[in-house]
Design a protein around this motif. Structure first.
Motif, PDB file in Angstrom:
ATOM      1  N   LEU A  26       0.857  -1.177   0.000  1.00 47.07           N
ATOM      2  CA  LEU A  26       0.000   0.000   0.000  1.00 47.07           C
ATOM      3  C   LEU A  26       0.896   1.230   0.000  1.00 47.07           C
ATOM      4  CD1 LEU A  26      -2.952   1.085   0.293  1.00 47.07           C
ATOM      5  CD2 LEU A  26      -2.552   1.089   2.772  1.00 47.07           C
ATOM      6  N   MET A  27       0.685   2.102  -0.957  1.00 49.25           N
ATOM      7  CA  MET A  27       1.515   3.296  -1.104  1.00 49.25           C
ATOM      8  C   MET A  27       0.679   4.554  -0.848  1.00 49.25           C
ATOM      9  SD  MET A  27       4.556   2.152  -2.217  1.00 49.25           S
ATOM     10  CE  MET A  27       5.305   3.545  -3.042  1.00 49.25           C
ATOM     11  N   ALA A  28       1.310   5.572  -0.296  1.00 48.57           N
ATOM     12  CA  ALA A  28       0.747   6.910  -0.186  1.00 48.57           C
ATOM     13  C   ALA A  28       1.715   7.796  -0.957  1.00 48.57           C
ATOM     14  CB  ALA A  28       0.624   7.346   1.261  1.00 48.57           C
ATOM     15  N   GLN A  29       1.326   8.151  -2.158  1.00 53.43           N
ATOM     16  CA  GLN A  29       2.211   8.809  -3.110  1.00 53.43           C
ATOM     17  C   GLN A  29       3.414   7.903  -3.350  1.00 53.43           C
ATOM     18  OE1 GLN A  29       2.616  12.737  -1.464  1.00 53.43           O
ATOM     19  NE2 GLN A  29       0.573  13.307  -2.136  1.00 53.43           N
ATOM     20  N   ASP A  30       4.629   8.327  -3.025  1.00 50.96           N
ATOM     21  CA  ASP A  30       5.783   7.463  -3.278  1.00 50.96           C
ATOM     22  C   ASP A  30       6.284   6.768  -2.011  1.00 50.96           C
ATOM     23  OD1 ASP A  30       6.788   9.734  -2.066  1.00 50.96           O
ATOM     24  OD2 ASP A  30       8.645   9.726  -3.227  1.00 50.96           O
ATOM     25  N   ARG A  31       5.511   6.839  -0.937  1.00 51.58           N
ATOM     26  CA  ARG A  31       5.922   6.262   0.350  1.00 51.58           C
ATOM     27  C   ARG A  31       5.183   4.940   0.612  1.00 51.58           C
ATOM     28  NH1 ARG A  31       7.959   8.899   5.211  1.00 51.58           N
ATOM     29  NH2 ARG A  31       7.672   7.457   6.937  1.00 51.58           N
TER      30      ARG A  31
END
Length: 180
Positions: free
Chosen positions: A46-51
């Motif tokens: 699961l990503m939040a933008q590139d994190r």
């Protein structure tokens, strides 16, 4: 090949998880590459933008998906990234190729009761060869257990069976330094 694109993000996320910090385990994608190539793994990130926010790894075989690793970035903890990833994983699996069984592993948790329709009692079994060294080791273990029972009876006879040993609180900074 798909694993390698996200390898660094997955490894960093898992290594920073509380499980890795507490148990001192390191996760490396290279360790599972063979199982992944054989089709025995299902991994979701699961990503939040590139994190990287959460990662889960399941073992797959004989129509059964077995829960393996779950790690998430504690900074996102209030958003329940593990739950979000679990629901996204179920959504994907049942859209593509649903497993017949989903094994959450040992232990009790609310989400296991919520998502399960059956429960199976399991036990750990240790199979060893009957050699001189294993007989010696198990004999020593029996002797140690016997001594523990004797001491317990002795303490009980003296009225000390309710004495508790207080352990010092863990120094989390020390534990973190030791694990790395």
């Amino acid at each position: 090949d798909e694993w390698l694109v996200y390898r660094d993000k997955i490894e960093s996320l898992v290594d920073a998880s509380w499980q890795s910090q507490h148990f001192g385990q390191r996760f490396r994608v290279a360790q599972i590459q063979g199982s992944a190539e054989a089709g025995h793994l299902r991994g979701y990130l699961l990503m939040a933008q590139d994190r990287a926010v959460a990662f889960t790894l399941y073992y797959y075989g004989e129509d059964t998906l077995i829960s393996g690793i779950l790690a998430y970035d504690r900074k996102y903890g209030k958003h329940s990234p593990g739950t979000v990833l679990f629901l996204k994983t179920l959504q994907h699996l049942y859209a593509v190729a649903p497993p017949r069984f989903l094994d959450f592993g040992e232990g009790d948790a609310d989400y296991k009761r919520q998502w399960s329709n059956d429960e199976i009692e399991v036990s750990a079994v240790l199979l060893v060869r009957s050699t001189l060294s294993t007989r010696f080791l198990f004999g020593a273990l029996r002797a140690c257990n016997g001594m523990t029972r004797c001491v317990s009876r002795l303490l009980s006879g003296l009225g000390l069976e309710r004495v508790r040993i207080k352990r010092p609180k863990r120094n989390t900074d020390y534990d973190r330094r030791r694990v790395r």
